[in-house]
Motif scaffolding. Sequence first.
Motif, PDB file in Angstrom:
ATOM      1  N   GLY A 145       0.798  -1.224   0.000  1.00  0.00           N
ATOM      2  CA  GLY A 145       0.000   0.000   0.000  1.00  0.00           C
ATOM      3  C   GLY A 145       0.825   1.265   0.000  1.00  0.00           C
ATOM      4  O   GLY A 145       0.385   2.305   0.475  1.00  0.00           O
ATOM      5  N   ILE A 146       2.018   1.206  -0.558  1.00  0.00           N
ATOM      6  CA  ILE A 146       2.926   2.363  -0.560  1.00  0.00           C
ATOM      7  C   ILE A 146       2.395   3.499  -1.441  1.00  0.00           C
ATOM      8  O   ILE A 146       2.559   4.666  -1.110  1.00  0.00           O
ATOM      9  CB  ILE A 146       4.333   1.929  -1.024  1.00  0.00           C
ATOM     10  CG1 ILE A 146       4.942   0.942  -0.028  1.00  0.00           C
ATOM     11  CG2 ILE A 146       5.253   3.111  -1.216  1.00  0.00           C
ATOM     12  CD1 ILE A 146       5.291   1.517   1.301  1.00  0.00           C
ATOM     13  N   CYS A 147       1.757   3.172  -2.565  1.00  0.00           N
ATOM     14  CA  CYS A 147       1.297   4.212  -3.506  1.00  0.00           C
ATOM     15  C   CYS A 147       0.358   5.215  -2.836  1.00  0.00           C
ATOM     16  O   CYS A 147       0.634   6.411  -2.852  1.00  0.00           O
ATOM     17  CB  CYS A 147       0.654   3.553  -4.726  1.00  0.00           C
ATOM     18  SG  CYS A 147      -0.048   4.718  -5.897  1.00  0.00           S
ATOM     19  N   PRO A 148      -0.756   4.793  -2.225  1.00  0.00           N
ATOM     20  CA  PRO A 148      -1.596   5.797  -1.564  1.00  0.00           C
ATOM     21  C   PRO A 148      -0.935   6.365  -0.313  1.00  0.00           C
ATOM     22  O   PRO A 148      -1.192   7.516   0.046  1.00  0.00           O
ATOM     23  CB  PRO A 148      -2.879   5.035  -1.212  1.00  0.00           C
ATOM     24  CG  PRO A 148      -2.519   3.608  -1.251  1.00  0.00           C
ATOM     25  CD  PRO A 148      -1.386   3.480  -2.229  1.00  0.00           C
ATOM     26  N   PHE A 149      -0.074   5.587   0.331  1.00  0.00           N
ATOM     27  CA  PHE A 149       0.615   6.062   1.525  1.00  0.00           C
ATOM     28  C   PHE A 149       1.463   7.287   1.207  1.00  0.00           C
ATOM     29  O   PHE A 149       1.452   8.268   1.941  1.00  0.00           O
ATOM     30  CB  PHE A 149       1.483   4.936   2.099  1.00  0.00           C
ATOM     31  CG  PHE A 149       2.302   5.315   3.291  1.00  0.00           C
ATOM     32  CD1 PHE A 149       1.696   5.587   4.506  1.00  0.00           C
ATOM     33  CD2 PHE A 149       3.683   5.381   3.209  1.00  0.00           C
ATOM     34  CE1 PHE A 149       2.463   5.917   5.623  1.00  0.00           C
ATOM     35  CE2 PHE A 149       4.448   5.710   4.306  1.00  0.00           C
ATOM     36  CZ  PHE A 149       3.839   5.985   5.521  1.00  0.00           C
ATOM     37  N   LEU A 150       2.172   7.252   0.096  1.00  0.00           N
ATOM     38  CA  LEU A 150       3.010   8.389  -0.285  1.00  0.00           C
ATOM     39  C   LEU A 150       2.237   9.456  -1.036  1.00  0.00           C
ATOM     40  O   LEU A 150       2.521  10.640  -0.929  1.00  0.00           O
ATOM     41  CB  LEU A 150       4.185   7.907  -1.138  1.00  0.00           C
ATOM     42  CG  LEU A 150       5.170   6.957  -0.449  1.00  0.00           C
ATOM     43  CD1 LEU A 150       6.223   6.482  -1.439  1.00  0.00           C
ATOM     44  CD2 LEU A 150       5.804   7.605   0.755  1.00  0.00           C
ATOM     45  N   GLY A 151       1.226   9.049  -1.805  1.00  0.00           N
ATOM     46  CA  GLY A 151       0.516   9.995  -2.663  1.00  0.00           C
ATOM     47  C   GLY A 151      -0.534  10.834  -1.967  1.00  0.00           C
ATOM     48  O   GLY A 151      -0.769  11.974  -2.345  1.00  0.00           O
ATOM     49  N   VAL A 152      -1.196  10.295  -0.960  1.00  0.00           N
ATOM     50  CA  VAL A 152      -2.324  10.996  -0.338  1.00  0.00           C
ATOM     51  C   VAL A 152      -1.945  11.579   1.017  1.00  0.00           C
ATOM     52  O   VAL A 152      -2.763  12.144   1.704  1.00  0.00           O
ATOM     53  CB  VAL A 152      -3.532  10.028  -0.207  1.00  0.00           C
ATOM     54  CG1 VAL A 152      -4.766  10.725   0.304  1.00  0.00           C
ATOM     55  CG2 VAL A 152      -3.846   9.394  -1.544  1.00  0.00           C
ATOM     56  N   SER A 153      -0.709  11.484   1.402  1.00  0.00           N
ATOM     57  CA  SER A 153      -0.320  11.910   2.752  1.00  0.00           C
ATOM     58  C   SER A 153       0.208  13.342   2.808  1.00  0.00           C
ATOM     59  O   SER A 153       1.052  13.644   3.637  1.00  0.00           O
ATOM     60  CB  SER A 153       0.736  10.947   3.303  1.00  0.00           C
ATOM     61  OG  SER A 153       1.882  10.954   2.488  1.00  0.00           O
ATOM     62  N   LYS A 154      -0.310  14.224   1.966  1.00  0.00           N
ATOM     63  CA  LYS A 154       0.156  15.609   1.992  1.00  0.00           C
ATOM     64  C   LYS A 154      -0.616  16.453   2.997  1.00  0.00           C
ATOM     65  O   LYS A 154      -0.077  17.378   3.575  1.00  0.00           O
ATOM     66  CB  LYS A 154       0.058  16.220   0.602  1.00  0.00           C
ATOM     67  CG  LYS A 154       1.017  15.579  -0.373  1.00  0.00           C
ATOM     68  CD  LYS A 154       0.883  16.145  -1.757  1.00  0.00           C
ATOM     69  CE  LYS A 154       1.837  15.397  -2.686  1.00  0.00           C
ATOM     70  NZ  LYS A 154       1.587  15.663  -4.079  1.00  0.00           N
ATOM     71  N   LYS A 155      -1.891  16.123   3.219  1.00  0.00           N
ATOM     72  CA  LYS A 155      -2.729  16.842   4.181  1.00  0.00           C
ATOM     73  C   LYS A 155      -3.404  15.825   5.089  1.00  0.00           C
ATOM     74  O   LYS A 155      -3.821  14.763   4.643  1.00  0.00           O
ATOM     75  CB  LYS A 155      -3.767  17.677   3.467  1.00  0.00           C
ATOM     76  CG  LYS A 155      -3.190  18.728   2.548  1.00  0.00           C
ATOM     77  CD  LYS A 155      -4.012  19.990   2.631  1.00  0.00           C
ATOM     78  CE  LYS A 155      -3.421  21.084   1.781  1.00  0.00           C
ATOM     79  NZ  LYS A 155      -2.353  21.803   2.383  1.00  0.00           N
TER      80      LYS A 155
ATOM     81  N   THR B 220      10.247  13.952  -2.793  1.00  0.00           N
ATOM     82  CA  THR B 220      10.159  12.524  -2.503  1.00  0.00           C
ATOM     83  C   THR B 220      11.276  12.002  -1.603  1.00  0.00           C
ATOM     84  O   THR B 220      11.001  11.181  -0.719  1.00  0.00           O
ATOM     85  CB  THR B 220      10.117  11.725  -3.822  1.00  0.00           C
ATOM     86  OG1 THR B 220       9.049  12.214  -4.631  1.00  0.00           O
ATOM     87  CG2 THR B 220       9.913  10.257  -3.558  1.00  0.00           C
ATOM     88  N   PRO B 221      12.542  12.438  -1.753  1.00  0.00           N
ATOM     89  CA  PRO B 221      13.585  11.878  -0.884  1.00  0.00           C
ATOM     90  C   PRO B 221      13.320  12.072   0.604  1.00  0.00           C
ATOM     91  O   PRO B 221      13.468  11.129   1.387  1.00  0.00           O
ATOM     92  CB  PRO B 221      14.853  12.613  -1.317  1.00  0.00           C
ATOM     93  CG  PRO B 221      14.602  13.003  -2.723  1.00  0.00           C
ATOM     94  CD  PRO B 221      13.133  13.303  -2.793  1.00  0.00           C
ATOM     95  N   ILE B 222      12.883  13.256   1.018  1.00  0.00           N
ATOM     96  CA  ILE B 222      12.646  13.487   2.443  1.00  0.00           C
ATOM     97  C   ILE B 222      11.436  12.709   2.922  1.00  0.00           C
ATOM     98  O   ILE B 222      11.383  12.247   4.072  1.00  0.00           O
ATOM     99  CB  ILE B 222      12.536  14.993   2.773  1.00  0.00           C
ATOM    100  CG1 ILE B 222      12.636  15.224   4.287  1.00  0.00           C
ATOM    101  CG2 ILE B 222      11.251  15.573   2.243  1.00  0.00           C
ATOM    102  CD1 ILE B 222      13.977  14.940   4.866  1.00  0.00           C
ATOM    103  N   VAL B 223      10.445  12.495   2.050  1.00  0.00           N
ATOM    104  CA  VAL B 223       9.272  11.690   2.421  1.00  0.00           C
ATOM    105  C   VAL B 223       9.680  10.236   2.632  1.00  0.00           C
ATOM    106  O   VAL B 223       9.244   9.585   3.586  1.00  0.00           O
ATOM    107  CB  VAL B 223       8.167  11.814   1.353  1.00  0.00           C
ATOM    108  CG1 VAL B 223       7.008  10.879   1.654  1.00  0.00           C
ATOM    109  CG2 VAL B 223       7.677  13.240   1.262  1.00  0.00           C
TER     110      VAL B 223
END
Length: 196
Positions: free
Chosen positions: A24-34, A175-178
């Motif tokens: 589940g990495i895709c939504p974990f990284l993509g939707v975690s901005k807010k 992306t690197p810091i995330v």
Amino acid sequence: MGELLIIAIGSALVNNVVLSQFLGICPFLGVSKKVETAAGMGGAVVFVITIASFVSGVVYKFILANKAILGGKLVYLQTIVFILVIACLVQFVEMFLKKSMPALYQSLGVYLPLITTNCAVLGVALTNVQKEYSLLSGVVNGIGTSVGFLIAIVILAGIREKMEYNDISESFQGTPIVLITAALMAIAFFGFSGLI
């Protein structure tokens, strides 16, 4: 009852689907901005994984592995059937959010249909079969796993909101810091391994 509690805590914290199993990495990284969007996505994943755990468990037990139906030889269809179950559930969630919460539906954007292909959802259904969980244990595992996903994505979103105000080196921006933050979260969650 104690076994169910161990399954729930183990799947939520110790074997966190994102930080330990890397599903589940895709939504974990993509939707975690807010945080609000992450909580909405986490809520949708909680619903889908919980219902998918129950429905896939019922389908597996009473149709695919049922000895009365072709001697239980339909087990090889489990992945395809589970994907179909998950796709139907995601369509239901999408229609519900579009009708009742249009702002959340717009903010999730393309990531809502991506729950269909979220390997965490399929991973829970397959894990329930592999570990030979009962229907109740499978649902508890699904709830624990999805709550673990919710916890991880909301924590990452909170950290990312705070990082906007930090002075980050140009080579680490984006992306690197995330990814570094997610790795540090995984190390922190590894500390829960002594719980069970």
